[in-house]
Scaffold this motif. Sequence first.
Motif, PDB file in Angstrom:
ATOM      1  N   GLY A  24       0.796  -1.220   0.000  1.00 38.77           N
ATOM      2  CA  GLY A  24       0.000   0.000   0.000  1.00 38.77           C
ATOM      3  C   GLY A  24       0.827   1.269   0.000  1.00 38.77           C
ATOM      4  O   GLY A  24       0.330   2.331   0.367  1.00 38.77           O
ATOM      5  N   ASN A  25       2.073   1.181  -0.417  1.00 34.34           N
ATOM      6  CA  ASN A  25       2.976   2.325  -0.398  1.00 34.34           C
ATOM      7  C   ASN A  25       3.835   2.280  -1.660  1.00 34.34           C
ATOM      8  O   ASN A  25       4.449   1.249  -1.949  1.00 34.34           O
ATOM      9  CB  ASN A  25       3.833   2.243   0.874  1.00 34.34           C
ATOM     10  CG  ASN A  25       4.815   3.367   1.001  1.00 34.34           C
ATOM     11  OD1 ASN A  25       5.770   3.456   0.228  1.00 34.34           O
ATOM     12  ND2 ASN A  25       4.627   4.204   2.000  1.00 34.34           N
ATOM     13  N   ARG A  26       3.905   3.366  -2.389  1.00 33.71           N
ATOM     14  CA  ARG A  26       4.680   3.386  -3.644  1.00 33.71           C
ATOM     15  C   ARG A  26       6.154   3.081  -3.432  1.00 33.71           C
ATOM     16  O   ARG A  26       6.766   2.372  -4.225  1.00 33.71           O
ATOM     17  CB  ARG A  26       4.527   4.736  -4.323  1.00 33.71           C
ATOM     18  CG  ARG A  26       3.176   4.961  -4.912  1.00 33.71           C
ATOM     19  CD  ARG A  26       3.102   6.310  -5.587  1.00 33.71           C
ATOM     20  NE  ARG A  26       1.737   6.547  -6.022  1.00 33.71           N
ATOM     21  CZ  ARG A  26       1.327   7.686  -6.491  1.00 33.71           C
ATOM     22  NH1 ARG A  26       2.148   8.704  -6.585  1.00 33.71           N
ATOM     23  NH2 ARG A  26       0.073   7.815  -6.871  1.00 33.71           N
ATOM     24  N   ALA A  27       6.733   3.628  -2.377  1.00 38.42           N
ATOM     25  CA  ALA A  27       8.157   3.377  -2.115  1.00 38.42           C
ATOM     26  C   ALA A  27       8.399   1.899  -1.830  1.00 38.42           C
ATOM     27  O   ALA A  27       9.395   1.331  -2.291  1.00 38.42           O
ATOM     28  CB  ALA A  27       8.652   4.234  -0.959  1.00 38.42           C
ATOM     29  N   HIS A  28       7.491   1.274  -1.094  1.00 34.46           N
ATOM     30  CA  HIS A  28       7.632  -0.170  -0.824  1.00 34.46           C
ATOM     31  C   HIS A  28       7.626  -0.943  -2.135  1.00 34.46           C
ATOM     32  O   HIS A  28       8.450  -1.842  -2.340  1.00 34.46           O
ATOM     33  CB  HIS A  28       6.490  -0.667   0.058  1.00 34.46           C
ATOM     34  CG  HIS A  28       6.506  -0.112   1.437  1.00 34.46           C
ATOM     35  ND1 HIS A  28       5.537  -0.416   2.349  1.00 34.46           N
ATOM     36  CD2 HIS A  28       7.364   0.722   2.067  1.00 34.46           C
ATOM     37  CE1 HIS A  28       5.793   0.213   3.484  1.00 34.46           C
ATOM     38  NE2 HIS A  28       6.894   0.912   3.326  1.00 34.46           N
ATOM     39  N   ASN A  29       6.694  -0.590  -3.018  1.00 35.71           N
ATOM     40  CA  ASN A  29       6.612  -1.286  -4.300  1.00 35.71           C
ATOM     41  C   ASN A  29       7.872  -1.076  -5.134  1.00 35.71           C
ATOM     42  O   ASN A  29       8.352  -2.003  -5.788  1.00 35.71           O
ATOM     43  CB  ASN A  29       5.363  -0.838  -5.060  1.00 35.71           C
ATOM     44  CG  ASN A  29       4.096  -1.274  -4.359  1.00 35.71           C
ATOM     45  OD1 ASN A  29       4.025  -2.350  -3.794  1.00 35.71           O
ATOM     46  ND2 ASN A  29       3.090  -0.428  -4.388  1.00 35.71           N
ATOM     47  N   GLU A  30       8.411   0.117  -5.088  1.00 31.57           N
ATOM     48  CA  GLU A  30       9.634   0.412  -5.836  1.00 31.57           C
ATOM     49  C   GLU A  30      10.808  -0.409  -5.286  1.00 31.57           C
ATOM     50  O   GLU A  30      11.607  -0.956  -6.045  1.00 31.57           O
ATOM     51  CB  GLU A  30       9.933   1.916  -5.759  1.00 31.57           C
ATOM     52  CG  GLU A  30      11.053   2.356  -6.664  1.00 31.57           C
ATOM     53  CD  GLU A  30      11.269   3.863  -6.638  1.00 31.57           C
ATOM     54  OE1 GLU A  30      12.207   4.304  -7.334  1.00 31.57           O
ATOM     55  OE2 GLU A  30      10.551   4.596  -5.933  1.00 31.57           O
ATOM     56  N   ILE A  31      10.899  -0.513  -3.985  1.00 31.40           N
ATOM     57  CA  ILE A  31      11.972  -1.298  -3.360  1.00 31.40           C
ATOM     58  C   ILE A  31      11.813  -2.777  -3.705  1.00 31.40           C
ATOM     59  O   ILE A  31      12.790  -3.451  -4.059  1.00 31.40           O
ATOM     60  CB  ILE A  31      11.994  -1.077  -1.834  1.00 31.40           C
ATOM     61  CG1 ILE A  31      12.466   0.344  -1.525  1.00 31.40           C
ATOM     62  CG2 ILE A  31      12.892  -2.108  -1.140  1.00 31.40           C
ATOM     63  CD1 ILE A  31      12.266   0.781  -0.084  1.00 31.40           C
ATOM     64  N   ILE A  32      10.602  -3.294  -3.620  1.00 27.33           N
ATOM     65  CA  ILE A  32      10.363  -4.703  -3.954  1.00 27.33           C
ATOM     66  C   ILE A  32      10.752  -4.970  -5.407  1.00 27.33           C
ATOM     67  O   ILE A  32      11.435  -5.955  -5.703  1.00 27.33           O
ATOM     68  CB  ILE A  32       8.886  -5.083  -3.707  1.00 27.33           C
ATOM     69  CG1 ILE A  32       8.574  -5.049  -2.200  1.00 27.33           C
ATOM     70  CG2 ILE A  32       8.577  -6.470  -4.283  1.00 27.33           C
ATOM     71  CD1 ILE A  32       7.092  -5.070  -1.872  1.00 27.33           C
ATOM     72  N   ARG A  33      10.334  -4.095  -6.314  1.00 23.66           N
ATOM     73  CA  ARG A  33      10.679  -4.270  -7.732  1.00 23.66           C
ATOM     74  C   ARG A  33      12.189  -4.232  -7.946  1.00 23.66           C
ATOM     75  O   ARG A  33      12.733  -4.998  -8.728  1.00 23.66           O
ATOM     76  CB  ARG A  33      10.020  -3.193  -8.588  1.00 23.66           C
ATOM     77  CG  ARG A  33       8.564  -3.476  -8.900  1.00 23.66           C
ATOM     78  CD  ARG A  33       7.959  -2.399  -9.792  1.00 23.66           C
ATOM     79  NE  ARG A  33       8.706  -2.136 -11.011  1.00 23.66           N
ATOM     80  CZ  ARG A  33       8.547  -2.806 -12.154  1.00 23.66           C
ATOM     81  NH1 ARG A  33       7.678  -3.783 -12.228  1.00 23.66           N
ATOM     82  NH2 ARG A  33       9.255  -2.479 -13.210  1.00 23.66           N
ATOM     83  N   TYR A  34      12.864  -3.335  -7.249  1.00 27.56           N
ATOM     84  CA  TYR A  34      14.317  -3.250  -7.388  1.00 27.56           C
ATOM     85  C   TYR A  34      14.989  -4.528  -6.897  1.00 27.56           C
ATOM     86  O   TYR A  34      15.869  -5.069  -7.556  1.00 27.56           O
ATOM     87  CB  TYR A  34      14.872  -2.027  -6.637  1.00 27.56           C
ATOM     88  CG  TYR A  34      16.374  -2.018  -6.626  1.00 27.56           C
ATOM     89  CD1 TYR A  34      17.088  -1.677  -7.776  1.00 27.56           C
ATOM     90  CD2 TYR A  34      17.093  -2.396  -5.498  1.00 27.56           C
ATOM     91  CE1 TYR A  34      18.471  -1.704  -7.788  1.00 27.56           C
ATOM     92  CE2 TYR A  34      18.470  -2.421  -5.506  1.00 27.56           C
ATOM     93  CZ  TYR A  34      19.155  -2.078  -6.649  1.00 27.56           C
ATOM     94  OH  TYR A  34      20.528  -2.120  -6.666  1.00 27.56           O
TER      95      TYR A  34
END
Length: 107
Positions: A24-34
């Motif tokens: 539910g957080n854009r930064a979390h999603n970006e970190i997971i994708r990275y």
Amino acid sequence: MPKIVHPKDPAWTANLEAAMDAFGNRAHNEIIRYLNGRGPVRRGDIVDSVSASEASVALHLITLEDSGVIVVDTVRGQRHGRAPRYSVDDQRVKELLEGLRDYLLNR
């Protein structure tokens, strides 16, 4: 400021709460994708690759670790002076996403 509400639905489980915390957080999603597919990575490499400050990344990593989406090669509390490496737990990501999908679709 609105009050944060937790559903009183018996279908709302700890895994759904973890899914909301993780995804539910854009930064979390970006970190997971990275992290996905890169293997264990140090926090500094994550900071260099995502659009967040070092302090923000540190807080995001704690939340992601608490939800089980990322794993760390060093035990919390024993990291001082070390460079822990972070990676994605693909199975946990799938588990949380499937649970969230099933909840949203009333399955």
